[in-house]
Design a protein around this motif. Structure first.
Motif, PDB file in Angstrom:
ATOM      1  N   LEU A 165       0.790  -1.387   0.023  1.00 36.72           N
ATOM      2  CA  LEU A 165      -0.100   0.037  -0.098  1.00 36.72           C
ATOM      3  C   LEU A 165       0.993   1.253   0.168  1.00 36.72           C
ATOM      4  CD1 LEU A 165      -2.740  -1.473   2.818  1.00 36.72           C
ATOM      5  CD2 LEU A 165      -2.623  -0.623  -0.014  1.00 36.72           C
ATOM      6  N   ARG A 166       1.869   0.816   0.580  1.00 37.96           N
ATOM      7  CA  ARG A 166       2.862   2.529   0.942  1.00 37.96           C
ATOM      8  C   ARG A 166       3.505   2.644  -0.792  1.00 37.96           C
ATOM      9  NH1 ARG A 166       6.533   0.285   4.054  1.00 37.96           N
ATOM     10  NH2 ARG A 166       5.089   0.881   6.225  1.00 37.96           N
ATOM     11  N   ASN A 167       3.694   1.480  -1.269  1.00 36.08           N
ATOM     12  CA  ASN A 167       4.914   1.840  -3.037  1.00 36.08           C
ATOM     13  C   ASN A 167       3.304   2.185  -3.515  1.00 36.08           C
ATOM     14  OD1 ASN A 167       6.833   0.983  -1.778  1.00 36.08           O
ATOM     15  ND2 ASN A 167       6.733  -1.006  -2.061  1.00 36.08           N
ATOM     16  N   TRP A 168       2.034   1.501  -3.519  1.00 38.67           N
ATOM     17  CA  TRP A 168       1.072   2.095  -4.542  1.00 38.67           C
ATOM     18  C   TRP A 168       1.162   3.176  -4.285  1.00 38.67           C
ATOM     19  CZ3 TRP A 168      -3.176  -2.653  -4.059  1.00 38.67           C
ATOM     20  CH2 TRP A 168      -2.476  -3.483  -4.653  1.00 38.67           C
ATOM     21  N   ARG A 169       0.650   4.040  -3.191  1.00 39.64           N
ATOM     22  CA  ARG A 169       1.058   5.711  -2.871  1.00 39.64           C
ATOM     23  C   ARG A 169       2.065   6.669  -3.283  1.00 39.64           C
ATOM     24  NH1 ARG A 169      -0.415   3.619   2.305  1.00 39.64           N
ATOM     25  NH2 ARG A 169       1.569   4.976   3.646  1.00 39.64           N
ATOM     26  N   ALA A 170       2.842   6.406  -3.299  1.00 36.36           N
ATOM     27  CA  ALA A 170       4.158   6.625  -4.065  1.00 36.36           C
ATOM     28  C   ALA A 170       3.888   6.778  -5.669  1.00 36.36           C
ATOM     29  CB  ALA A 170       5.652   6.212  -3.089  1.00 36.36           C
ATOM     30  N   MET A 171       3.046   5.755  -6.039  1.00 35.39           N
ATOM     31  CA  MET A 171       2.915   5.677  -7.366  1.00 35.39           C
ATOM     32  C   MET A 171       2.219   5.834  -8.235  1.00 35.39           C
ATOM     33  SD  MET A 171       5.113   1.798  -7.782  1.00 35.39           S
ATOM     34  CE  MET A 171       4.394   1.024  -7.363  1.00 35.39           C
ATOM     35  N   ARG A 172       1.663   6.932  -6.736  1.00 34.95           N
ATOM     36  CA  ARG A 172       0.405   6.989  -7.181  1.00 34.95           C
ATOM     37  C   ARG A 172      -0.728   5.945  -8.032  1.00 34.95           C
ATOM     38  NH1 ARG A 172      -0.072  10.784  -3.958  1.00 34.95           N
ATOM     39  NH2 ARG A 172       1.735  13.200  -4.818  1.00 34.95           N
ATOM     40  N   ILE A 173      -0.901   4.866  -7.388  1.00 32.97           N
ATOM     41  CA  ILE A 173      -1.797   3.518  -8.367  1.00 32.97           C
ATOM     42  C   ILE A 173      -2.378   3.063  -6.992  1.00 32.97           C
ATOM     43  CG2 ILE A 173       0.407   3.370 -10.090  1.00 32.97           C
ATOM     44  CD1 ILE A 173       0.979   0.733  -8.715  1.00 32.97           C
ATOM     45  N   GLY A 174      -3.670   1.927  -7.200  1.00 32.06           N
ATOM     46  CA  GLY A 174      -4.213   0.810  -6.238  1.00 32.06           C
ATOM     47  C   GLY A 174      -5.359   2.538  -5.959  1.00 32.06           C
ATOM     48  N   PRO A 175      -5.791   2.140  -4.759  1.00 31.54           N
ATOM     49  CA  PRO A 175      -6.949   2.125  -3.960  1.00 31.54           C
ATOM     50  C   PRO A 175      -6.399   4.325  -3.630  1.00 31.54           C
ATOM     51  CG  PRO A 175      -6.416   1.264  -1.739  1.00 31.54           C
ATOM     52  CD  PRO A 175      -5.707   0.727  -3.832  1.00 31.54           C
ATOM     53  N   ALA A 176      -8.016   4.644  -4.043  1.00 33.90           N
ATOM     54  CA  ALA A 176      -6.929   6.381  -3.101  1.00 33.90           C
ATOM     55  C   ALA A 176      -7.354   6.185  -2.120  1.00 33.90           C
ATOM     56  CB  ALA A 176      -8.754   7.118  -3.801  1.00 33.90           C
ATOM     57  N   TYR A 177      -7.210   7.147  -1.280  1.00 38.24           N
ATOM     58  CA  TYR A 177      -6.830   7.160  -0.235  1.00 38.24           C
ATOM     59  C   TYR A 177      -6.663   8.703   0.374  1.00 38.24           C
ATOM     60  CZ  TYR A 177      -2.287   8.552  -0.823  1.00 38.24           C
ATOM     61  OH  TYR A 177      -1.023   9.399  -1.311  1.00 38.24           O
ATOM     62  N   MET A 178      -6.649   9.042   1.684  1.00 38.81           N
ATOM     63  CA  MET A 178      -6.906  10.349   1.727  1.00 38.81           C
ATOM     64  C   MET A 178      -5.471  11.039   2.862  1.00 38.81           C
ATOM     65  SD  MET A 178     -11.025  10.939   3.150  1.00 38.81           S
ATOM     66  CE  MET A 178     -10.094  12.416   4.546  1.00 38.81           C
ATOM     67  N   LYS A 179      -5.207  11.660   2.795  1.00 35.76           N
ATOM     68  CA  LYS A 179      -3.025  11.875   3.898  1.00 35.76           C
ATOM     69  C   LYS A 179      -4.404  12.810   4.813  1.00 35.76           C
ATOM     70  CE  LYS A 179       0.953  11.180   3.985  1.00 35.76           C
ATOM     71  NZ  LYS A 179       2.191  11.407   4.091  1.00 35.76           N
ATOM     72  N   ILE A 180      -4.363  12.982   6.018  1.00 36.37           N
ATOM     73  CA  ILE A 180      -4.697  14.066   6.688  1.00 36.37           C
ATOM     74  C   ILE A 180      -3.780  14.076   8.070  1.00 36.37           C
ATOM     75  CG2 ILE A 180      -6.523  14.738   9.199  1.00 36.37           C
ATOM     76  CD1 ILE A 180      -8.433  13.072   7.624  1.00 36.37           C
ATOM     77  N   GLY A 181      -2.450  15.490   7.684  1.00 37.35           N
ATOM     78  CA  GLY A 181      -1.300  14.731   8.953  1.00 37.35           C
ATOM     79  C   GLY A 181      -0.038  13.930   8.653  1.00 37.35           C
ATOM     80  N   LYS A 182       0.125  12.943   8.912  1.00 34.77           N
ATOM     81  CA  LYS A 182       0.953  12.080   9.081  1.00 34.77           C
ATOM     82  C   LYS A 182      -0.240  10.842   8.756  1.00 34.77           C
ATOM     83  CE  LYS A 182       4.975  13.159  11.188  1.00 34.77           C
ATOM     84  NZ  LYS A 182       5.751  13.325  12.147  1.00 34.77           N
ATOM     85  N   SER A 183      -1.052  10.730   8.928  1.00 34.86           N
ATOM     86  CA  SER A 183      -2.054   9.660   9.480  1.00 34.86           C
ATOM     87  C   SER A 183      -2.927   9.543   7.453  1.00 34.86           C
ATOM     88  CB  SER A 183      -2.921   9.783  10.423  1.00 34.86           C
ATOM     89  OG  SER A 183      -2.896   9.926  10.765  1.00 34.86           O
ATOM     90  N   VAL A 184      -2.882   7.981   7.299  1.00 36.82           N
ATOM     91  CA  VAL A 184      -3.210   7.171   5.841  1.00 36.82           C
ATOM     92  C   VAL A 184      -4.643   7.115   6.289  1.00 36.82           C
ATOM     93  CG1 VAL A 184      -2.877   6.560   3.821  1.00 36.82           C
ATOM     94  CG2 VAL A 184      -1.170   7.773   4.706  1.00 36.82           C
ATOM     95  N   LEU A 185      -5.606   6.947   5.708  1.00 42.32           N
ATOM     96  CA  LEU A 185      -6.545   6.774   5.743  1.00 42.32           C
ATOM     97  C   LEU A 185      -7.837   6.479   4.100  1.00 42.32           C
ATOM     98  CD1 LEU A 185      -8.208   8.634   8.189  1.00 42.32           C
ATOM     99  CD2 LEU A 185      -7.454   7.306   8.730  1.00 42.32           C
ATOM    100  N   TYR A 186      -8.620   5.306   4.185  1.00 44.95           N
ATOM    101  CA  TYR A 186      -8.894   4.846   3.170  1.00 44.95           C
ATOM    102  C   TYR A 186     -10.509   4.630   3.332  1.00 44.95           C
ATOM    103  CZ  TYR A 186      -4.197   2.704   1.145  1.00 44.95           C
ATOM    104  OH  TYR A 186      -3.017   2.794   1.012  1.00 44.95           O
ATOM    105  N   PRO A 187     -11.101   5.542   2.062  1.00 41.66           N
ATOM    106  CA  PRO A 187     -12.409   5.555   2.278  1.00 41.66           C
ATOM    107  C   PRO A 187     -13.244   4.704   2.435  1.00 41.66           C
ATOM    108  CG  PRO A 187     -11.694   7.900   1.792  1.00 41.66           C
ATOM    109  CD  PRO A 187     -10.400   6.175   1.699  1.00 41.66           C
ATOM    110  N   ILE A 188     -13.410   3.536   2.130  1.00 44.36           N
ATOM    111  CA  ILE A 188     -14.529   1.892   2.512  1.00 44.36           C
ATOM    112  C   ILE A 188     -14.744   2.360   1.032  1.00 44.36           C
ATOM    113  CG2 ILE A 188     -15.898   0.604   3.122  1.00 44.36           C
ATOM    114  CD1 ILE A 188     -15.179   1.188   6.031  1.00 44.36           C
ATOM    115  N   GLY A 189     -15.790   3.257   0.665  1.00 47.73           N
ATOM    116  CA  GLY A 189     -16.186   3.715  -0.464  1.00 47.73           C
ATOM    117  C   GLY A 189     -15.351   3.704  -1.706  1.00 47.73           C
TER     118      GLY A 189
END
Length: 94
Positions: free
Chosen positions: A25-49
């Motif tokens: 998941l960390r690698n996908w976020r760095a490459m901008r692939i995979g499921p959409a996520y939100m970053k709030i501060g240092k927290s990474v959250l994935y909306p269930i929808g």
């Protein structure tokens, strides 16, 4: 924010039963692939929808193989015991 609307990376990894690790998941976020996520501060959250939408986008629909014929089982002529066989694989029984 209501409890249960977002998952942490650890929860996402658990959702996919270890098939997707936290590192993946960390690698996908760095490459901008995979499921959409939100970053709030240092927290990474994935909306269930978004996870559900990503699941639907990545579903693989299989079709029934073409050309499969049913042959009676070698032990008898009972059609309820028919075994699928490919037309490309013919067997000789003695």
């Amino acid at each position: 924010m209501t409890d249960g609307k977002f998952l942490t990376p650890k929860e996402v990894a658990e959702r996919y039963r270890g098939g997707v690790s936290i590192g993946t998941l960390r690698n996908w976020r760095a490459m901008r692939i995979g499921p959409a996520y939100m970053k709030i501060g240092k927290s990474v959250l994935y909306p269930i929808g978004e996870l559900e939408a990503w699941d639907k986008k990545n579903i693989v629909i299989c079709r029934e193989p073409k050309g499969l014929a049913m042959r009676p089982d070698v032990q008898g002529d009972d059609p309820s015991r028919a075994v699928p066989t490919s037309p490309n694989k013919r067997h000789r029984f003695s």
